[in-house]
Design a protein around this motif. Structure first.
Motif, short mmCIF file in Angstrom:
data_model
loop_
_atom_site.label_atom_id
_atom_site.label_comp_id
_atom_site.label_asym_id
_atom_site.label_seq_id
_atom_site.Cartn_x
_atom_site.Cartn_y
_atom_site.Cartn_z
N GLY A 1 -16.09 -6.06 -11.58
CA GLY A 1 -16.49 -4.88 -10.83
C GLY A 1 -16.56 -5.13 -9.34
O GLY A 1 -16.04 -4.35 -8.53
N GLY A 2 -17.22 -6.24 -8.96
CA GLY A 2 -17.33 -6.57 -7.55
C GLY A 2 -15.99 -6.93 -6.93
O GLY A 2 -15.74 -6.66 -5.75
N GLY A 3 -15.12 -7.55 -7.74
CA GLY A 3 -13.83 -7.99 -7.21
C GLY A 3 -12.88 -6.85 -6.92
O GLY A 3 -12.14 -6.88 -5.93
N ILE A 4 -12.89 -5.81 -7.78
CA ILE A 4 -11.93 -4.72 -7.60
C ILE A 4 -12.53 -3.53 -6.85
O ILE A 4 -11.79 -2.64 -6.42
N GLY A 5 -13.87 -3.52 -6.69
CA GLY A 5 -14.52 -2.37 -6.07
C GLY A 5 -14.03 -2.07 -4.67
O GLY A 5 -13.76 -0.91 -4.33
N SER A 6 -13.91 -3.11 -3.85
CA SER A 6 -13.49 -2.89 -2.46
C SER A 6 -12.06 -2.36 -2.39
O SER A 6 -11.73 -1.54 -1.53
N PHE A 7 -11.20 -2.80 -3.32
CA PHE A 7 -9.81 -2.32 -3.33
C PHE A 7 -9.73 -0.86 -3.79
O PHE A 7 -8.95 -0.07 -3.25
N ILE A 8 -10.56 -0.51 -4.79
CA ILE A 8 -10.59 0.88 -5.25
C ILE A 8 -11.10 1.80 -4.14
O ILE A 8 -10.56 2.89 -3.91
N TYR A 9 -12.14 1.34 -3.42
CA TYR A 9 -12.69 2.17 -2.34
C TYR A 9 -11.67 2.36 -1.23
O TYR A 9 -11.57 3.44 -0.64
N ALA A 10 -10.89 1.32 -0.94
CA ALA A 10 -9.86 1.44 0.09
C ALA A 10 -8.82 2.49 -0.29
O ALA A 10 -8.25 3.16 0.58
N ALA A 11 -8.61 2.66 -1.61
CA ALA A 11 -7.58 3.60 -2.07
C ALA A 11 -8.10 5.02 -2.22
O ALA A 11 -7.42 5.98 -1.83
N ILE A 12 -9.32 5.19 -2.77
CA ILE A 12 -9.78 6.55 -3.09
C ILE A 12 -11.14 6.89 -2.47
O ILE A 12 -11.70 7.96 -2.76
N LYS A 13 -11.69 5.99 -1.64
CA LYS A 13 -12.94 6.24 -0.91
C LYS A 13 -14.09 6.61 -1.86
O LYS A 13 -14.29 5.97 -2.86
N ILE A 14 -14.81 7.70 -1.54
CA ILE A 14 -16.02 8.07 -2.27
C ILE A 14 -15.75 8.34 -3.74
O ILE A 14 -16.65 8.24 -4.59
N HIS A 15 -14.51 8.63 -4.09
CA HIS A 15 -14.18 8.93 -5.48
C HIS A 15 -14.22 7.69 -6.37
O HIS A 15 -13.97 7.80 -7.58
N ILE A 16 -14.56 6.55 -5.80
CA ILE A 16 -14.82 5.37 -6.61
C ILE A 16 -15.93 5.65 -7.61
O ILE A 16 -15.97 5.09 -8.71
N TYR A 17 -16.82 6.59 -7.25
CA TYR A 17 -17.92 6.93 -8.15
C TYR A 17 -17.45 7.70 -9.37
O TYR A 17 -18.11 7.68 -10.41
N ILE A 18 -16.32 8.37 -9.28
CA ILE A 18 -15.75 9.03 -10.47
C ILE A 18 -15.35 7.96 -11.49
O ILE A 18 -15.59 8.10 -12.70
N VAL A 19 -14.74 6.89 -11.01
CA VAL A 19 -14.37 5.78 -11.88
C VAL A 19 -15.62 5.19 -12.53
O VAL A 19 -15.66 4.95 -13.75
#
Length: 385
Positions: free
Chosen positions: A149-167
């Motif tokens: 979770g911690g490893g991929i979180g920053s990459f997901i946020y870079a791609a979809i911003k606040i919508h990381i919370y949907i994931v």
């Protein structure tokens, strides 16, 4: 054929893995996310304090409620609270609503601290070997999910911003459905036993071994807060760029996984004083050296005993707790630790106005060693094993 108990354990560990993956997914970018929502640093500090306030208010009551109610229901409640907390963070940019979201997040953390984990520990009570094996499996689920979770979180946020919370919300929903439909354990307490809960809790004052274990865990929070809250500042002082912090976060999780493996292989006496001494020695060396390479080496050597000591203290508390009030004891220990954590942060804030950052870290580290050594000496005089 897999036994029901084994199925329940697999179901729980898988659900917990999903829960923790969702929980830590935004952790690497929380401050950045709040800044993007228009918050300033002072507001961010206040927002995050609501998490601690909820923990202090509800962690111990949640443990008592678990003992009276059901571990499975408390686990479900924790997931539901986190779901609505993350939903509020996703939808709102208002300071007040974000404070409320972090408070609900604290409720979730308080509820889960003594939930289904306790269901299995009750079954393994008075069997140190099974308790150790369960803690190792639980730690693997925690650390591996944090690593992912911690490893991929920053990459997901870079791609979809606040919508990381949907994931994160989708993963949480899956964890909730898994435990709701596939966990078959009946953890409700018979009414006759519920009436004796307060009497059981009162007997704890005579359990010297448990009291010392809870106090050791509380003192451990002194060095734990120094690490968890200020490791980034330590690395900045050693000229490391903040762009590498995501990689360091993953590195810390890998060390924690290896530490968990080493703890599982350890046998014999607990050697608390040796572990405390190694924690202190390597952290002080890390603070003193000027070479970035030597700093990384010393900091790595600090993290191994740091993680092992934490796991050992959890095992000590669980092994010494009466089965009927195990959840209450775990939550009570968490409450005491939260109080010490808050006092430590206040002390750090005060010392930082009097000393430079390095001197403050040295003072806090020595305080941890001094209080831990004093407690162990008192424990030895009372012949508590």
């Amino acid at each position: 054929m897999i036994k029901t108990k084994d199925k329940n354990l697999i179901t729980y560990l898988l659900s917990y893995f999903l829960y923790n993956t969702a929980r830590v997914l935004p952790h690497a970018i929380l401050t950045v996310l709040l800044l993007d929502k228009g918050m300033i640093v002072s507001q961010i500090a206040l927002i995050q304090s609501f998490y601690m306030i909820a923990g202090l208010l509800f962690e111990f009551p949640s443990g008592i409620l678990t003992d009276l109610w059901s571990e499975k229901r408390m686990y479900q409640l924790a997931l539901i609270c986190l779901f609505f907390s993350y939903l509020a963070i996703w939808l709102s940019n208002k300071f007040v609503f974000l404070c409320g979201a972090w408070f609900i997040y604290g409720l979730s953390s308080a509820a889960i601290s003594g939930s289904l984990e306790i269901y299995f520990l009750r079954q393994y009570q008075n069997n140190d070997h099974k308790i150790r094996r369960f803690n190792v499996a639980y730690n693997y689920a925690t650390l591996s999910s944090a690593l992912i979770g911690g490893g991929i979180g920053s990459f997901i946020y870079a791609a979809i911003k606040i919508h990381i919370y949907i994931v994160a919300l989708g993963i949480l929903l899956l964890a909730l459905l898994l435990i709701t439909f596939f966990f078959r354990g009946n953890s409700l307490k018979p009414p006759a036993k519920q009436t004796n809960l307060i009497a059981e809790i009162k007997t704890i004052k005579n359990n010297t071994k448990l009291i010392f274990s809870v106090l050791q865990m509380a003192i451990y929070q002194i060095v734990a807060q120094l690490f968890f809250q200020f490791w980034q500042v330590m690395f900045l002082h050693k000229t490391f760029s903040s762009s590498y912090f995501g990689l360091f976060y993953v590195y810390f999780q890998i060390i924690a996984l290896i530490s968990n493996y080493l703890f599982n292989k350890m046998t014999g006496s607990k050697r608390h004083f040796l572990t405390i001494s190694l924690i202190t020695l390597f952290l002080l060396l890390a603070l003193q050296v000027t070479s970035p390479l030597l700093f990384i080496i010393c900091f790595t050597l600090f993290l191994f005993p740091f993680n092992i000591y934490n796991t050992q203290l959890f095992v000590d508390i669980e092994a010494a707790s009466p089965p009927k009030v195990l959840s209450s004891i775990v939550s009570f220990s968490g409450t005491i630790s939260s109080i010490i954590s808050m006092l430590t942060l206040w002390l750090i804030s005060g010392l930082n106005n009097l000393l430079n950052f390095k001197q403050m870290c040295i003072a806090i580290t020595i305080l941890f060693f001094g209080l831990s050594t004093f407690l162990l000496s008192v424990k030895a005089r009372k012949n508590v094993k």
